[in-house]
Scaffold this motif. Structure first.
Motif, PDB file in Angstrom:
ATOM      1  N   UNK A 339       0.822  -1.344   0.005  1.00 32.14           N
ATOM      2  CA  UNK A 339      -0.070  -0.037   0.139  1.00 32.14           C
ATOM      3  C   UNK A 339       0.795   1.200  -0.015  1.00 32.14           C
ATOM      4  N   UNK A 340       2.099   1.145  -0.174  1.00 31.08           N
ATOM      5  CA  UNK A 340       3.089   2.148  -0.472  1.00 31.08           C
ATOM      6  C   UNK A 340       3.064   3.008   1.082  1.00 31.08           C
ATOM      7  N   UNK A 341       2.863   2.077   2.193  1.00 29.32           N
ATOM      8  CA  UNK A 341       2.905   2.937   3.421  1.00 29.32           C
ATOM      9  C   UNK A 341       1.538   3.407   3.869  1.00 29.32           C
ATOM     10  N   UNK A 342       0.380   3.670   3.173  1.00 29.62           N
ATOM     11  CA  UNK A 342      -1.043   4.199   3.621  1.00 29.62           C
ATOM     12  C   UNK A 342      -1.832   3.099   4.330  1.00 29.62           C
ATOM     13  N   UNK A 343      -1.077   1.902   4.705  1.00 28.92           N
ATOM     14  CA  UNK A 343      -1.789   1.308   5.520  1.00 28.92           C
ATOM     15  C   UNK A 343      -0.592   0.440   6.432  1.00 28.92           C
TER      16      UNK A 343
ATOM     17  N   UNK B 326      23.582  12.262   3.025  1.00 32.34           N
ATOM     18  CA  UNK B 326      22.744  11.166   3.829  1.00 32.34           C
ATOM     19  C   UNK B 326      21.784  11.529   4.652  1.00 32.34           C
ATOM     20  N   UNK B 327      20.862  12.508   4.510  1.00 33.36           N
ATOM     21  CA  UNK B 327      20.117  12.799   5.329  1.00 33.36           C
ATOM     22  C   UNK B 327      18.631  12.777   5.144  1.00 33.36           C
ATOM     23  N   UNK B 328      17.835  12.328   6.009  1.00 32.87           N
ATOM     24  CA  UNK B 328      16.312  12.036   5.707  1.00 32.87           C
ATOM     25  C   UNK B 328      15.702  13.229   5.808  1.00 32.87           C
ATOM     26  N   UNK B 329      15.400  13.832   4.451  1.00 33.52           N
ATOM     27  CA  UNK B 329      14.565  15.062   4.634  1.00 33.52           C
ATOM     28  C   UNK B 329      13.008  14.662   4.038  1.00 33.52           C
ATOM     29  N   UNK B 330      12.006  15.554   4.489  1.00 33.25           N
ATOM     30  CA  UNK B 330      10.773  15.144   3.907  1.00 33.25           C
ATOM     31  C   UNK B 330      10.044  16.401   3.756  1.00 33.25           C
ATOM     32  N   UNK B 331      10.777  17.507   3.895  1.00 35.39           N
ATOM     33  CA  UNK B 331      10.239  18.829   3.752  1.00 35.39           C
ATOM     34  C   UNK B 331      11.413  19.720   3.204  1.00 35.39           C
ATOM     35  N   UNK B 332      11.178  20.789   2.342  1.00 33.42           N
ATOM     36  CA  UNK B 332      12.258  21.565   2.235  1.00 33.42           C
ATOM     37  C   UNK B 332      12.790  21.784   0.829  1.00 33.42           C
ATOM     38  N   UNK B 333      13.782  22.184   0.910  1.00 29.84           N
ATOM     39  CA  UNK B 333      14.666  22.160  -0.449  1.00 29.84           C
ATOM     40  C   UNK B 333      16.023  22.338  -0.212  1.00 29.84           C
ATOM     41  N   UNK B 334      16.734  22.045  -1.413  1.00 26.86           N
ATOM     42  CA  UNK B 334      18.378  21.990  -1.130  1.00 26.86           C
ATOM     43  C   UNK B 334      18.881  22.872  -2.403  1.00 26.86           C
ATOM     44  N   UNK B 366       2.603  12.444   4.353  1.00 27.49           N
ATOM     45  CA  UNK B 366       2.449  12.269   5.868  1.00 27.49           C
ATOM     46  C   UNK B 366       1.117  11.655   6.262  1.00 27.49           C
ATOM     47  N   UNK B 367       0.811  10.669   5.270  1.00 26.81           N
ATOM     48  CA  UNK B 367      -0.562   9.825   5.590  1.00 26.81           C
ATOM     49  C   UNK B 367       0.180   8.714   6.179  1.00 26.81           C
ATOM     50  N   UNK B 368      -0.325   8.086   7.379  1.00 27.63           N
ATOM     51  CA  UNK B 368       0.359   7.075   7.943  1.00 27.63           C
ATOM     52  C   UNK B 368       1.880   6.942   7.592  1.00 27.63           C
TER      53      UNK B 368
END
Lengths: 557, 493
Positions: A339-343, B326-334, B366-368
């Motif tokens: 589920x590509x992380x959706x579940x 190697x940093x885990x980014x989820x938001x922003x820009x570089x 950011x869904x689950x």
């Protein structure tokens, strides 16, 4: 005489006599049928004789955990419905006092002062002279060391991480009091305010002042320049042996005869761990120590590293998934791949509290039935409803005021944090009560008083069920030697927490209390003749046995 | 009336005997009392069973003695007999008897081989810096030397070596290390870095030498063919220094000066030489080329991860092209840009100036456990006037760090355009999964850009993460020429 049994030329009578005598010899020669009795003279047993003088076991590595085979077995195996009852319980379902566990707050309510004192029987580290640092902790994690005070006693000290002041030390103080009141063995815990000059290296220990200074430089510092230190100690230690496992027994400990996965206090620890969010519990956070008391040497079993409870994982808050999953659950991994992380990760959406001293600890997403530690262990997987009920009733017994007193020992600088901790512990306590107190109808504290069988309806006491709920009470005589019951003596329905004993004088009576949609509790009462001058009448009555069943497996009362 | 009730029993297993049962309740009544024949039969079966089990468990050889004997002078007296000499059948007495029986046959616990192996392996520590894995093995570590994996470029394959990092200079804002590396494919190299961060300034010196005997060349341009692969050897050394300044925490600008020596030679592996395949007049064949490199760079980092400057050495020519942090980014820009002028020191007409631009965007969902989208765009333009650029100094795409559906260095030319996109999600506590697509193009001149025929690769990858950093990844990708499997340390972007 045993050979006579096998000699076919002898007559049947001789074979009978020979076999009987052999069997009696093996049983110790007693002509009585004590082996066939369910209840023995000292039931219910409240003191397990597991502190017999035994040689100390050999030390085992402190990082010894579960092996890879057991890890995969625990992770991939399906425990299923495990219905084997705990083996170290007494006849009323309680856990006798032992080197593992001591009945405290639930059996004998502790005063606020006793709750606040917790396991600290004896003075803490001396407050005047400097503490000599004997050994520094390994790099990484929280700054810690071993010190000696002026009396020469060793203590372990631990500081908070700068990013999360009071989180780890506060968690340890609260959890040590809770676990102690619940009955578990925990080290003594103190909070001390330490100035930089208080710690000096022990001569000839290899510790230098620069390394001590480096230790403090990596610790959280208070605005007044002091450091908040958690000081712990286990008293009377003659030998540090190593961690205990949650399965099997220690082969070289003569007192350890009950498999750990079948000990009620370890199975019930799963519910306790859920309450205080001790998701990091595993063998390396336990400790067996050899002690000597009254000339007897035996092993005492401790829960340690309590700074890893509540919202703390040491230097950082607990991970989001902690308490929701084991380290490895293949089913969830495949679900997320598909589920590509959706579940398969609804815990990711729980918003943690925004306070560095709390860490990740709250009521959001908390399900006591689904809670699990990061590392699976066999004792937790074998928790039965009876084990869960045993733990839940002790947890639910803590009042709001009890928790307020205990949380106050953490000495949080913010009243909001202390209040949040109390509210969260209360909410989790209530959730545990809702989940597990139904077992057998939720009845406990059975006693005979003035010719009546009295008990407490825990569910009604905590508002989980109406106190007007009527239950059926059926009395029968019980044959302790044959394990058989008579026809019904009396039957009634009652909503009260006291029912009269029938006016019959067999040695044992059995009452079946059937609570609709909740289960059945059977209570066994022993009646013995007393002297006529006894104020209690001619019969001395005592509750000697309690057993509970779920509604679906209840036999006819 | 029939009643049937079987009560729980305490089962105890002693080390040397079969399990035996202490009956708490052993009676089973199914009706009227059994007659004498049945009772005797039951007793007889019990007796025979006990005798058989007893004989079975009797050891034929001597049993190991306990390592220490209990002090009998302090032993609790046997309380299983009361004062009248009658055997105590209380529950406590029964439990005491079980313990005494165990005490008579105890053996010392010895950890198994698996337990000892697990304990040893679990004592390893480690750290991953871009594209290298450095291990801390407590019982192997001697005087600040550490095993290290990775660190050689090109077709080196699995690389390992030893790294020396003196503790006297160790610290979060300081770097001092030297390494010696080698691989099974005959590659070897050595390197050194020394420097630190001093307030808003960063500065360090570096030197590196690598022997790369199995490099591949497929020709210049987007239409090079995979079956025209040629092999060559390149020995390359670089020495220089870098200075940087952070006007604000998320920005860095600076420059470097380096001397680079390149020695071309015939490659190993039995492949045609570059000269045979593409002609001896290809720039870079036959001549030793040395450059004085003068570079300037600028970086702006607005990602939601702690900014680790890593001493800025990713802008130095010692670092692999298209390197990542190697940093885990989820938001922003570089955003990073640099210009480097390569000045020939042997009077050859091979001077050139290269401009690069590297931009990355991170769009959260950011869904689950679905993190979001990650994009990168990379452009590199080379200007050489009328001069020639040695073929091994051309920009290239292909491999684990650019166009993943193609082998390393598959397409070369003066100029490169590259775009990568990933959808990232967490599947395990320490593993992310990414579905990705890469698009790339190489060209000599802007007029040669063919937007209708880029090289495309797509695939699935897994990243091993810890503490906000990507330690390593596995990517399976497909391009026009087939499948590629890439293993690499650190993340791509």
């Amino acid at each position: 005489m045993c050979a006579a049994f096998f000699d076919s030329t002898r007559g049947l009578r001789v074979r009978c006599a020979g076999g009987l005598l052999c069997l009696l010899a093996l049983l110790g020669g007693s002509p009585s049928s004590a082996a066939a009795q369910r209840f023995l003279s000292d039931d219910p047993l409240w003191h397990d004789p597991d502190r017999m003088d035994m040689p100390f076991p050999e030390p085992t590595p402190s990082d010894r955990g579960i092996g890879p085979l057991e890890f995969f077995e625990r992770s991939f195996g399906v425990p299923g419905e495990y219905a084997v009852p705990a083996k170290n319980v007494n006849t009323v379902g309680g856990v006798p006092n032992s080197s593992w566990y001591t009945n405290r707050h639930y059996r004998s309510p502790m005063s606020p002062a006793a709750l606040r004192q917790g396991p600290n029987q004896g003075p803490g580290p001396s407050a005047r002279s400097p503490w000599r640092v004997v050994e520094l902790g390994p790099p990484g994690g929280l700054p810690r060391a071993i010190i000696r005070d002026t009396t020469g006693r060793p203590f372990r000290i631990l500081f908070d991480a700068p990013a999360h002041p009071e989180m780890a030390t506060g968690a340890a103080m609260i959890s040590s009091r809770l676990l102690h009141a619940l009955g578990y063995n925990v080290p003594q815990h103190w909070l001390r305010r330490v100035r930089a000059g208080r710690l000096v290296p022990e001569p000839d220990s290899g510790v230098t002042q620069s390394r001590v200074d480096s230790l403090l430089a990596s610790a959280a510092q208070r605005p007044d320049g002091t450091y908040r230190a958690l000081v712990t100690r286990i008293p009377d230690v003659e030998r540090r042996i190593g961690p205990f496992q949650f399965k099997g027994t220690r082969a070289d400990d003569g007192n350890d005869v009950f498999p750990h996965e079948d000990r009620r206090e370890l199975r019930g620890l799963r519910i306790v761990a859920a309450w205080i969010h001790h998701s990091k519990i595993r063998p390396r956070h336990t400790l067996d120590v050899g002690v000597q008391v009254e000339g007897r040497r035996f092993v005492r079993h401790y829960l340690t590293d309590l700074h890893l409870t509540l919202g703390s994982a040491g230097a950082t808050p607990k991970s989001e998934w902690s308490g929701h999953e084991h380290v490895l659950e293949l089913g969830r991994i495949f679900e997320r791949i598909g589920t590509l992380g959706l579940s398969g990760g609804d815990w990711a959406e729980v918003v943690p509290p925004d306070n560095a001293a709390v860490g990740r600890f709250g009521i959001g997403g908390f399900d006591p039935r689904a809670w699990r530690p990061e590392w699976p262990n066999l004792a937790f997987q074998r928790t039965t409803p009876a084990d869960a009920f045993w733990a839940a009733k002790k947890i639910r017994n803590f009042s709001r005021e009890d928790l307020r007193v205990i949380v106050s020992t953490a000495n949080y600088s913010s009243a909001e944090v202390a209040d949040y901790m109390v509210r969260t512990l209360l909410a989790r306590r209530d959730a545990i009560g809702q989940a597990f107190l139904n077992w057998g109808g939720g009845l406990d504290r059975f006693a005979v008083r003035s010719g009546r069988l009295t008990f407490e309806d825990l569910r009604a006491a905590y508002g989980q069920a109406p106190d007007t709920l009527r239950r059926t009470v059926t009395w029968r005589a019980y044959d302790n030697r044959a394990d058989a019951v008579s026809p019904v003596l009396t039957r009634m329905t009652s909503s009260r927490e006291a029912v009269p004993l029938p006016d019959y004088s067999p040695s044992y009576l059995r009452a079946s209390l059937v609570t609709p949609r909740a289960g059945t509790t059977r209570v066994y009462v022993r009646q013995t003749e007393q002297g006529q001058a006894s104020p209690g009448g001619r019969l001395r009555r005592r509750v000697v046995g309690v057993e509970r069943t779920a509604p679906s497996t209840a036999e006819r009362p | 009336m029939k009643t049937f009730y079987r009560a729980p029993r305490v089962s105890v297993r002693t080390p040397d005997a079969a399990a035996f049962t202490i009956p708490i309740v052993s009676a089973q009544m199914t009706g009227p009392s059994p007659g004498p024949i049945r009772r005797v039969t039951v007793l007889g079966i019990a007796l025979v069973t006990t005798l058989i089990l007893g004989a079975w468990s009797t050891p034929r050889t001597a049993r190991a003695q306990p390592t220490s004997r209990p002090d009998r002078s302090r032993t609790v007296p046997d309380s299983s007999w009361n004062r009248e000499g009658v055997r105590d059948t209380s529950r406590a007495a029964r439990w005491r008897r079980v313990r005494r029986q165990k005490a008579q046959s105890m053996e010392e616990h010895r950890p198994s081989f698996v337990e000892r192996a697990v304990s040893f392996v679990s004592s390893f520590g480690g750290a991953v810096v871009p594209h290298r894995l450095i291990l801390d093995v407590p019982r192997v570590e001697i005087a600040d030397f550490h095993p290290v994996f990775g660190g050689l470029e090109g077709n080196a394959g699995t690389t390992a070596g030893v790294l020396y990092a003196p503790t006297f200079w160790a610290g979060e804002q300081r770097l001092a290390e030297a390494e010696l590396l080698g691989s099974l494919r005959g590659y070897y190299g050595t390197g050194m870095r020394f420097g630190g961060v001093f307030g808003p300034y960063v500065g360090y010196a570096y030197a590196r030498y690598q022997h790369r005997p199995r490099e591949s060349f497929y020709g210049v341009g987007p239409d090079s063919q995979v079956d025209t692969e040629a092999g060559f050897r390149l020995d390359q050394g670089v020495v220089g220094g870098l200075l940087g300044w952070s006007p604000r925490p998320s920005a860095l600008l600076g420059g470097h000066v380096s001397y680079q020596a390149n020695r071309y030679g015939t490659g190993q592996g039995g492949r045609p030489t570059v000269a045979d395949q593409f002609g001896a007049t290809l720039p870079g064949i036959g001549d030793d080329v040395d450059y004085l490199m003068l570079g300037a760079f600028f970086e702006l980092d607005a990602r939601d991860t702690p900014y680790t400057r890593a001493f800025g050495h990713r802008f130095a020519p010692t670092e692999p092209r298209l390197r990542g942090v190697s940093l885990d980014a989820s938001r922003g820009f570089y955003l990073a840009s640099e210009v480097t002028h390569n000045l020939s020191m042997r009077g050859q007409d091979v001077d050139f100036t290269r401009f690069t631009l590297d931009v990355r965007e991170f769009v959260p969902i950011g869904k689950e456990l679905l993190h979001g989208f990650s994009f990168r765009q990379f452009a590199s333009v080379t200007h050489s006037g009328g001069g020639r650029v040695p073929f091994y100094r051309l920009q290239s795409i292909g491999g684990a760090r650019s166009l993943r559906g193609y082998p390393s260095g598959r397409f070369r030319d003066r100029n490169v355009l590259l775009a990568n996109g990933e959808v990232r999600c967490q599947i395990w506590h320490w593993i992310d999964m990414a579905v990705f697509a890469d698009v790339g193009h190489v060209f000599r001149d802007v007029r040669d850009v063919d937007a209708a025929d880029p090289r495309v690769g797509y695939g699935l990858g897994f990243r091993v993460k810890n503490d906000g950093k990507t330690l390593g990844r596995v990517d399976v990708a497909r391009g026009r020429e087939g499948w590629e499997l890439h293993l690499d340390l650190g993340s791509l972007f």
